[in-house]
Design a protein around this motif. Structure first.
Motif, mmCIF file in Angstrom:
data_model
loop_
_atom_site.group_PDB
_atom_site.id
_atom_site.type_symbol
_atom_site.label_atom_id
_atom_site.label_comp_id
_atom_site.label_asym_id
_atom_site.label_seq_id
_atom_site.Cartn_x
_atom_site.Cartn_y
_atom_site.Cartn_z
ATOM 1 N N GLU A 53 -9.841 -2.123 6.573
ATOM 2 C CA GLU A 53 -9.572 -2.306 5.139
ATOM 3 C C GLU A 53 -8.348 -3.200 4.932
ATOM 4 O O GLU A 53 -8.320 -4.040 4.033
ATOM 5 C CB GLU A 53 -9.340 -0.947 4.465
ATOM 6 C CG GLU A 53 -10.616 -0.150 4.237
ATOM 7 C CD GLU A 53 -10.336 1.252 3.703
ATOM 8 O OE1 GLU A 53 -11.164 1.755 2.936
ATOM 9 O OE2 GLU A 53 -9.295 1.845 4.052
ATOM 10 N N PHE A 56 -8.314 -6.508 2.678
ATOM 11 C CA PHE A 56 -7.414 -6.631 1.529
ATOM 12 C C PHE A 56 -6.482 -7.828 1.676
ATOM 13 O O PHE A 56 -6.202 -8.522 0.705
ATOM 14 C CB PHE A 56 -6.574 -5.354 1.355
ATOM 15 C CG PHE A 56 -7.179 -4.409 0.377
ATOM 16 C CD1 PHE A 56 -7.120 -4.667 -0.980
ATOM 17 C CD2 PHE A 56 -7.827 -3.255 0.797
ATOM 18 C CE1 PHE A 56 -7.698 -3.805 -1.900
ATOM 19 C CE2 PHE A 56 -8.412 -2.391 -0.116
ATOM 20 C CZ PHE A 56 -8.344 -2.662 -1.465
ATOM 21 N N LEU A 87 -1.138 4.351 -1.302
ATOM 22 C CA LEU A 87 -2.516 4.219 -0.840
ATOM 23 C C LEU A 87 -2.491 4.096 0.675
ATOM 24 O O LEU A 87 -1.521 3.586 1.249
ATOM 25 C CB LEU A 87 -3.177 2.968 -1.444
ATOM 26 C CG LEU A 87 -3.523 3.019 -2.933
ATOM 27 C CD1 LEU A 87 -3.889 1.622 -3.427
ATOM 28 C CD2 LEU A 87 -4.662 3.996 -3.214
ATOM 29 N N HIS A 88 -3.553 4.563 1.302
ATOM 30 C CA HIS A 88 -3.656 4.416 2.746
ATOM 31 C C HIS A 88 -4.926 3.644 3.067
ATOM 32 O O HIS A 88 -5.972 3.918 2.500
ATOM 33 C CB HIS A 88 -3.704 5.793 3.418
ATOM 34 C CG HIS A 88 -3.963 5.706 4.881
ATOM 35 N ND1 HIS A 88 -2.969 5.375 5.772
ATOM 36 C CD2 HIS A 88 -5.095 5.859 5.600
ATOM 37 C CE1 HIS A 88 -3.490 5.340 6.980
ATOM 38 N NE2 HIS A 88 -4.778 5.624 6.916
ATOM 39 N N PHE A 89 -4.821 2.671 3.966
ATOM 40 C CA PHE A 89 -6.003 1.903 4.351
ATOM 41 C C PHE A 89 -6.225 1.957 5.853
ATOM 42 O O PHE A 89 -5.268 2.012 6.618
ATOM 43 C CB PHE A 89 -5.837 0.429 3.934
ATOM 44 C CG PHE A 89 -5.787 0.232 2.448
ATOM 45 C CD1 PHE A 89 -6.883 0.535 1.660
ATOM 46 C CD2 PHE A 89 -4.640 -0.242 1.838
ATOM 47 C CE1 PHE A 89 -6.843 0.360 0.284
ATOM 48 C CE2 PHE A 89 -4.587 -0.421 0.452
ATOM 49 C CZ PHE A 89 -5.693 -0.118 -0.318
ATOM 50 N N ALA A 122 0.842 -1.202 0.000
ATOM 51 C CA ALA A 122 0.000 0.000 0.000
ATOM 52 C C ALA A 122 0.876 1.250 0.000
ATOM 53 O O ALA A 122 0.601 2.224 -0.718
ATOM 54 C CB ALA A 122 -0.935 -0.007 1.204
#
Lengths: 486, 95
Positions: free
Chosen positions: B23, B27, B17-19, B12
């Motif tokens: 999440e 994922f 991307l940040h989760f 990520a």
């Protein structure tokens, strides 16, 4: 006069040239129908009535002057991942929600030059990633034959708008079946041309070694007309191929004698629904009556196509989508303390779950230590799949297969299980991996009245063979279904 | 090959991307399902098979290096989330 919006392009063109109707009247008829029916179908993201009527006035002048071509004055819809100067192009993504391109895609420029009318931009799975149009950041599109069902995807808006007669024809894009599968589910004709046949300049990139633009139309003749209009070399797309474009309409014939149609045995096994199989077998019987010779062929690596595709396509997507950084265009998140945080917040807020999933798969497969195991391996398997096609086409002129394992499923049925959704692409993705053309044409209706399509595939740059087989089938089947009423 | 939650976090980060924690869990499960599915390619004998990078074979498409009209700075900046004087993209301070 009966409902003009239900006419195929070639019939509308006759009425326009005979001056029985004007393009302005025709354009108004579609715009009224969009107003009335699109709240149910939800095919359009953006409708451009003023621009469309202006184009129609110009087209009428051209027709008056006797300078009309086959698409002059014909109102079309465009998948919202193709850039049209001055008109919002969203890719059904929040990250491009307000993007207004400063240039026009080559395919749209070609259509514009021929006097076609653009009614607006059509819904899709975000960045064309999906098989149901449920991944649109804005709203799902509904199947015109049954509003509870998906229209297919990713060009679901294009297929639904064409079937619901909210445009005379449309353009879609196909990376793993995104033209052919929705065409099959919505009872229309969809063609993915050979890789390189049609310029992709101005198409928002998803997976560059697989993406191709193509037409979605009411019948095979219209498909030939639209393919003719958009094909050809473009110096702005270095992957487009400089080869002569044949006269596609001239290839349409109901006599298939001399044509050998191969049935790849790997496409007729496990997972194919009985109804679809029955529809395909019936169609094959008709093709045989039209003079075609039917033989069994084999494309042995088909079972690996999905695995191969779901490495290559996400890998290319992760690289292509790196450009959405909140700097040059598109959405930028608010509240960040540094550049890195701005990137991360922008991308996390701007992309939907499926796009993130594919970026993650792709980034992982390309990351240090995994490249050979995943991307290189998949690229080698891709060569094997391409070789399968070359071998099979030594034994036949065209291959006939199902398009999708089942008729359109219900909205919401597969959204929780991404892998199940990927598996429904089994019959369409090999053509993208091998780069060959594929066409879907309606051949049956399910017991619940949902359309079923058959796919024809041909060697590189032999689109005319798929058109010929599809035309012969279409003519023999006659009007076995009606356009949904709205 | 099983991908761990820590690896998902690392990927990520690479993908910018940040989760959220939830999440990340989701994922990790989904990516493992997808990766275990694609792992079937390990069973294909690919020996010396040349990898395909494109659908059809193409040599480099060269062209002359000529000056041609292009977008004006104003047009090129028209969609910028933040800009200055119709001449620059504005980004957070980097150094």
């Amino acid at each position: 006069m009966s409902d003009l919006t239900q006419y195929p392009i070639h019939k509308l063109q006759k009425l326009l040239s005979a001056k029985e109707i004007t393009s302005v009247e025709l354009t108004r008829a579609y715009l009224e129908k969009i107003d009335r029916a699109d709240p149910k179908i939800k095919a359009y993201i953006t409708v451009t009535p003023d621009e469309a009527l202006k184009q129609a006035e110009k087209a009428d002048k051209r027709i008056q002057a006797g300078e009309a071509g086959p698409l002059t004055g014909i109102p079309l819809g465009i998948k919202d991942n193709m850039c049209l100067k001055g008109v919002r192009t969203t890719c059904a993504s929040k990250i491009l929600e307000n993007f207004v391109p400063p240039y026009t895609a080559t395919v749209l420029q070609k259509l514009e030059e021929q006097g076609a009318i653009f009614l607006g931009k059509l819904n899709l799975d975000e960045f064309a990633m999906g098989s149901s149009t449920e991944n649109s950041a804005f709203f799902p599109t509904h199947n015109p034959y049954n509003l509870d069902h998906i229209p297919g995807g990713s060009s679901g808006g294009s297929a639904a708008a064409t079937a619901a007669c909210l445009c005379a024809g449309s353009l879609g894009s196909d990376t793993g079946g995104s033209i052919r599968q929705p065409a099959s589910h919505c009872g229309v004709v969809g063609m993915k041309p050979t890789y390189g046949r049609v310029s992709r300049f101005g198409l928002v990139a998803f997976a560059s070694s697989l993406d191709q633009i193509g037409p979605i139309t009411k019948d095979v003749t219209d498909c030939a007309i639209m393919l003719q209009a958009i094909s050809g070399y473009d110096n702005r797309d270095s992957t487009s191929v400089d080869m002569e474009v044949p006269d596609y309409q001239a290839s349409l014939s109901t006599d298939l004698s001399g044509m050998t149609i191969g049935l790849p045995k790997e496409y007729f096994g496990k997972g194919l629904s009985e109804e679809v199989e029955k529809g395909i077998q019936n169609a094959i019987g008709i093709l045989e009556q039209q003079g075609a010779k039917i033989v069994e062929v084999s494309v042995p690596h088909t079972q690996y196509a999905i695995a191969c595709y779901y490495i290559i396509a996400p890998a290319e997507a992760s690289s292509n989508l790196a450009r959405y950084d909140g700097v040059k265009y598109g959405f930028r998140a608010k509240d960040y303390s540094n550049l890195l945080e701005m990137y991360k917040k922008t991308r996390s807020e701007g992309f939907g779950p499926e796009v993130k999933r594919r970026i993650m798969i792709g980034t992982y497969c390309l990351s240090s230590g995994y490249y050979d195991a995943y991307y290189k391996k998949a690229s080698q398997v891709r060569t094997l799949i391409t070789n399968d096609f070359k071998d099979a086409f030594k034994k036949c002129d065209v291959m006939a297969t199902p398009v999708a394992p089942t008729p359109a499923f219900k909205i919401g049925e597969k959204t929780d299980d991404p892998l199940q959704m990927y598996l429904s692409d089994i019959f369409t993705i090999s053509t993208n991996l091998a780069g060959v053309p594929g066409l879907s044409v309606p051949c049956a209706l399910s017991s619940s009245g949902l359309p079923i399509g058959i796919q024809f595939m041909a060697p590189h740059f032999k689109e005319e063979r798929t058109l010929k087989a599809a035309y012969a089938l279409e003519q023999a089947l006659g009007n076995f279904k009606e356009w949904p009423q709205f | 090959m099983k991908i761990t939650r820590a690896e998902v976090e690392h990927v990520a980060d690479l993908a910018r991307l940040h989760f959220t924690e939830d999440e990340l869990d989701g994922f990790t499960t989904q990516l493992n399902e997808i990766l275990s599915y694609v792992a079937q390619l390990e069973g294909v004998d690919t020996g010396d098979i040349e990898p395909s990078t494109h659908a059809i074979h193409m040599a480099n498409a060269f062209r002359e290096d000529e000056v041609k009209p292009s977008l004006s700075p104003k047009e090129a900046l028209a969609n910028a989330p933040e800009k200055e004087d119709e001449a620059f993209f504005v980004v957070p301070k980097i150094i």
